[in-house]
Scaffold this motif. Sequence first.
Motif, mmCIF file in Angstrom:
data_model
loop_
_atom_site.group_PDB
_atom_site.id
_atom_site.type_symbol
_atom_site.label_atom_id
_atom_site.label_comp_id
_atom_site.label_asym_id
_atom_site.label_seq_id
_atom_site.Cartn_x
_atom_site.Cartn_y
_atom_site.Cartn_z
ATOM 1 N N TRP A 180 3.953 11.608 -2.782
ATOM 2 C CA TRP A 180 2.522 11.137 -2.619
ATOM 3 C C TRP A 180 1.993 12.063 -1.561
ATOM 4 O O TRP A 180 2.585 12.542 -0.694
ATOM 5 C CB TRP A 180 2.401 9.699 -1.904
ATOM 6 N N GLY A 199 0.792 10.182 -5.782
ATOM 7 C CA GLY A 199 -0.036 8.921 -5.079
ATOM 8 C C GLY A 199 -0.801 9.455 -4.167
ATOM 9 O O GLY A 199 -0.641 10.772 -3.760
ATOM 10 N N TRP A 200 -1.672 8.543 -3.380
ATOM 11 C CA TRP A 200 -2.587 9.057 -2.512
ATOM 12 C C TRP A 200 -2.484 7.976 -1.344
ATOM 13 O O TRP A 200 -2.271 6.774 -1.564
ATOM 14 C CB TRP A 200 -3.996 8.712 -2.976
ATOM 15 N N THR A 202 -3.862 6.570 2.520
ATOM 16 C CA THR A 202 -4.907 7.009 3.711
ATOM 17 C C THR A 202 -4.758 6.161 4.665
ATOM 18 O O THR A 202 -4.068 5.058 4.558
ATOM 19 C CB THR A 202 -6.321 7.018 2.870
ATOM 20 N N PHE A 210 -12.508 3.630 1.780
ATOM 21 C CA PHE A 210 -11.255 3.722 0.965
ATOM 22 C C PHE A 210 -12.045 3.839 -0.377
ATOM 23 O O PHE A 210 -11.261 4.843 -1.238
ATOM 24 C CB PHE A 210 -10.353 2.189 1.068
ATOM 25 N N ARG A 214 -11.042 7.145 -3.117
ATOM 26 C CA ARG A 214 -10.399 7.213 -4.449
ATOM 27 C C ARG A 214 -11.264 7.679 -5.273
ATOM 28 O O ARG A 214 -10.954 8.343 -6.477
ATOM 29 C CB ARG A 214 -10.164 5.602 -4.751
ATOM 30 N N VAL A 217 -10.833 11.479 -5.426
ATOM 31 C CA VAL A 217 -9.623 11.837 -5.995
ATOM 32 C C VAL A 217 -9.792 11.708 -7.502
ATOM 33 O O VAL A 217 -9.207 12.624 -8.157
ATOM 34 C CB VAL A 217 -8.683 10.682 -5.481
ATOM 35 N N ASP A 218 -10.458 10.652 -7.974
ATOM 36 C CA ASP A 218 -10.573 10.782 -9.499
ATOM 37 C C ASP A 218 -11.423 11.652 -10.055
ATOM 38 O O ASP A 218 -11.332 11.907 -11.165
ATOM 39 C CB ASP A 218 -11.034 8.996 -9.732
ATOM 40 N N SER A 233 -2.612 4.128 -4.961
ATOM 41 C CA SER A 233 -3.602 4.112 -3.708
ATOM 42 C C SER A 233 -2.981 3.486 -2.760
ATOM 43 O O SER A 233 -3.186 2.155 -2.717
ATOM 44 C CB SER A 233 -5.152 3.560 -4.162
ATOM 45 N N TYR A 287 -9.820 -3.924 0.573
ATOM 46 C CA TYR A 287 -9.187 -2.918 0.026
ATOM 47 C C TYR A 287 -8.903 -3.013 -1.303
ATOM 48 O O TYR A 287 -8.784 -1.934 -1.989
ATOM 49 C CB TYR A 287 -8.090 -2.500 1.059
ATOM 50 N N MET A 292 -7.244 -0.346 -3.952
ATOM 51 C CA MET A 292 -5.657 -0.222 -3.311
ATOM 52 C C MET A 292 -4.651 -0.971 -4.300
ATOM 53 O O MET A 292 -4.928 -2.049 -4.596
ATOM 54 C CB MET A 292 -5.774 -1.037 -1.654
ATOM 55 N N THR A 293 -3.536 -0.163 -4.174
ATOM 56 C CA THR A 293 -2.400 -0.636 -4.932
ATOM 57 C C THR A 293 -1.022 -1.219 -3.998
ATOM 58 O O THR A 293 -0.174 -1.642 -4.465
ATOM 59 C CB THR A 293 -1.829 0.223 -5.983
#
Length: 321
Positions: A180, A199-200, A202, A210, A214, A217-218, A233, A287, A292-293
């Motif tokens: 990540w 993975g990202w 932050t 956030f 994301r 990134v995508d 994420s 988030y 967020m995951t």
Amino acid sequence: MAKELEIGVLLHTRHLIREGGSSPSFEQLWDDAVLSEEMGLDHIWLGDSITLLDKARGDCLTTLGALAMKTKRIKLGVVPFLPVLRHPVVLAHALATLDVISNGRLIIAASVASMREHIQRQFAACGAPIHEKAGRLEESIQILRGLWTQDTLTHEGRYYQLKEVGILPHPIQRPAIPIWLTADRHDDGFKRVAKLADGWVTMVNTAEKFAQGRAKVDVYARECGRAGKIPVSALYASFNMDANGEKARSEGWAWMEKFFGVPQSQSAYHVGIFGTPEECARTIQTYVDAGMTTVIARIASSDPKRQMRLLLNEVRPRLSL
């Protein structure tokens, strides 16, 4: 069954070193790791610093090897990890060995590192030119994955040159150990995540930022043919929860000021999620709604066990993914 938010916790070793006198003990760390696994946390994390006496920690990779033997299921990681402080061949071998010892539970959350003065001192002490940190990080990641997946690797790069180099063991995880990458504000960082990361991670302090991160990134991932290749994420944030929200906020920021050695006014880049469990759940939900995951939680409290229980039992059940 809906997938739950993954929650990991940062385990501290600074106080074990600085308060342990001439014979620091890691017994509390082993107990915290076992408890984290028993409670059902998804991962445990260590920080990374080598030469900073005011931020002294045990060596993260050595300590992870011990944690791997103390636990069975929970994933193990370093955040933020600074690969550029180590030669990539030596690092590839160490990480691959750790992955075997842990039976495939290793994650690294790597950072290009900031330009803060204490970071510059650490790079200088380790012989890593800080003005080359971004290029060296990207090249190191290429070498790590090459050594983990090929019998031998020949690499002619700007910073590293290898001719028919191989390592054993290879990692258990296939195709490779998850890497990540951190990115908060700069487009170069988001592009690096899109190009190289699994993975990202932050530390942005609002859900709006956030979501914007994301989205970047995508977009960049699609441009380089990696759409859908960065499922994680993660938010790296500090937590303190109490039925009395004001008490949680006061205690949380007091802990942060002591830990980092700077007043709250100089800690704007740290995310502090402090308050009642209900308040913290509402903040985290914003988030989650932004994509967020995963949460990596620094516990800003002198009672981390209670905070971990609140996070798992009072906060996570309130979330809707």
